[in-house]
Design a protein around this motif. Structure first.
Motif, mmCIF file in Angstrom:
data_model
loop_
_atom_site.group_PDB
_atom_site.id
_atom_site.type_symbol
_atom_site.label_atom_id
_atom_site.label_comp_id
_atom_site.label_asym_id
_atom_site.label_seq_id
_atom_site.Cartn_x
_atom_site.Cartn_y
_atom_site.Cartn_z
ATOM 1 N N ILE A 16 -35.108 -28.454 -26.653
ATOM 2 C CA ILE A 16 -35.264 -27.972 -25.284
ATOM 3 C C ILE A 16 -34.505 -28.869 -24.310
ATOM 4 O O ILE A 16 -33.806 -28.385 -23.406
ATOM 5 C CB ILE A 16 -36.751 -27.901 -24.900
ATOM 6 C CG1 ILE A 16 -37.467 -26.830 -25.729
ATOM 7 C CG2 ILE A 16 -36.921 -27.619 -23.404
ATOM 8 C CD1 ILE A 16 -38.965 -26.838 -25.577
ATOM 9 N N TRP A 52 -38.259 -24.952 -19.481
ATOM 10 C CA TRP A 52 -37.651 -23.953 -20.387
ATOM 11 C C TRP A 52 -38.167 -22.553 -20.065
ATOM 12 O O TRP A 52 -37.419 -21.580 -20.131
ATOM 13 C CB TRP A 52 -37.971 -24.328 -21.835
ATOM 14 C CG TRP A 52 -37.526 -23.328 -22.852
ATOM 15 C CD1 TRP A 52 -36.298 -23.228 -23.438
ATOM 16 C CD2 TRP A 52 -38.321 -22.271 -23.422
ATOM 17 N NE1 TRP A 52 -36.267 -22.186 -24.327
ATOM 18 C CE2 TRP A 52 -37.502 -21.571 -24.340
ATOM 19 C CE3 TRP A 52 -39.637 -21.844 -23.248
ATOM 20 C CZ2 TRP A 52 -37.966 -20.482 -25.075
ATOM 21 C CZ3 TRP A 52 -40.093 -20.762 -23.973
ATOM 22 C CH2 TRP A 52 -39.261 -20.093 -24.877
ATOM 23 N N LEU A 65 -41.135 -28.043 -21.482
ATOM 24 C CA LEU A 65 -41.506 -26.677 -21.868
ATOM 25 C C LEU A 65 -41.639 -25.793 -20.629
ATOM 26 O O LEU A 65 -41.193 -24.634 -20.627
ATOM 27 C CB LEU A 65 -42.805 -26.705 -22.663
ATOM 28 C CG LEU A 65 -43.220 -25.407 -23.369
ATOM 29 C CD1 LEU A 65 -42.141 -24.951 -24.338
ATOM 30 C CD2 LEU A 65 -44.540 -25.611 -24.108
ATOM 31 N N ARG A 123 -29.789 -20.755 -24.358
ATOM 32 C CA ARG A 123 -31.214 -21.137 -24.304
ATOM 33 C C ARG A 123 -31.836 -20.977 -25.692
ATOM 34 O O ARG A 123 -31.818 -19.893 -26.272
ATOM 35 C CB ARG A 123 -31.932 -20.249 -23.293
ATOM 36 C CG ARG A 123 -33.413 -20.554 -23.082
ATOM 37 C CD ARG A 123 -33.913 -19.680 -21.940
ATOM 38 N NE ARG A 123 -35.329 -19.851 -21.676
ATOM 39 C CZ ARG A 123 -36.289 -19.074 -22.148
ATOM 40 N NH1 ARG A 123 -35.974 -18.049 -22.940
ATOM 41 N NH2 ARG A 123 -37.560 -19.292 -21.845
#
Length: 283
Positions: free
Chosen positions: A109, A177, A174, A142
């Motif tokens: 990530i 993301w 997270l 991504r």
């Protein structure tokens, strides 16, 4: 500290099991039967099985294999103690597995977030529009991660404690993301427009015989890879085209020889050519 289990006298005789002794020392499980000792690692869960019955618990090493070794006669109460001891021993393994997965996913990530940030920063430093193509490329890169699984692992006993401050860092990464970055990119481009309108005001005011309107100026500094300007006749589309070419050259976005201005007929093309020549003379 090592722990040991043996069958009860009654259990051994009722199940017909040979005499045996099971020893758990750290992550090693050793079963001694008829003078021979068989060893497996607690972490290799497929190499042993502990199964309770109506009254007695049996232990099997290497189940389903030619070298399978099965003993029986352990009272179920002690079988429960054995199962609990194995779970405690396995907890360290499971925590290590969770930590490894979380750290790997976190790195994945963060690499993408660094790439996204680098693309945004490059546009900001170079004073460029963050184009739809760039946005699409960032989203295409991504990574696919299971956010629910990551959060489930973070909540497991011992995991967050072992991670320390990294647990919060994983949560932040997270959340970043999961964020829809398109509004932020729209804001980035809006700020870019305001800065360009201010910094290039001298050019925008002088490129044509009179200063461009705010709508014309915004159309000029909007430098996405594909821009469509819809306006009625006489509203200043030609001025916008000429100014956009001058702005692109002024900002170093495009070399002059790579710019093409097209008009719908020869008369309009001649006018466009004349207007562009005069504009560049003023600048």
């Amino acid at each position: 500290m090592a722990k040991e289990w043996t069958p009860s006298w009654l259990g051994q005789h009722l199940t017909g099991s040979p005499d045996w002794r099971l020893r758990l020392d750290g992550l090693e499980l050793a079963l001694k039967v008829a003078g021979h000792t068989h060893r497996v690692s607690v972490e290799e869960e497929s190499t042993y099985r502990v199964q309770s019955g109506a009254l007695w618990t049996d232990i099997t090493f290497h189940p389903g294999q030619d070298r399978e070794m099965k003993v029986d006669g352990l009272p179920n109460a002690q079988g429960t103690t054995l199962a609990q001891a194995l779970n405690v021993a396995l907890l360290e393994k499971r925590v290590r597995e969770d930590l490894s997965l979380l750290q790997t996913e976190h790195q994945t990530i963060d690499r993408w977030l660094e790439y996204k940030n680098s693309q945004e920063q490059a546009c900001d430093l170079e004073r460029r529009w963050f184009t739809h193509e760039q946005q699409a490329a960032v989203m295409a890169a991504r990574p696919s991660v299971d956010a629910r699984a990551i959060r489930t692992r973070l909540k497991k006993p011992g995991v967050a404690e072992r991670l320390g401050p990294k647990a919060s860092a994983i949560e932040r990464s997270l959340a970043a993301w999961e964020t829809d970055h398109r509004p932020a990119w729209a804001t980035l481009n809006a700020l870019h427009s305001e800065r360009e309108l201010k910094d290039c005001k001298h050019l925008l005011d002088r490129v044509e015989s009179k200063p461009l309107t705010e709508e014309q100026a915004r159309a000029v500094v909007c430098f996405d890879n594909r821009v469509q300007v819809v306006a009625p006749a006489g509203s200043g589309k030609t001025s916008t085209m000429v100014a956009k070419a001058a702005y692109a050259i002024h900002r170093g976005f495009v070399a002059p020889e790579r710019i093409v201005l097209l008009a719908f007929n020869k008369q309009a093309a001649d006018e466009l050519k004349e207007r562009a020549a005069k504009a560049f003379e003023r600048l």
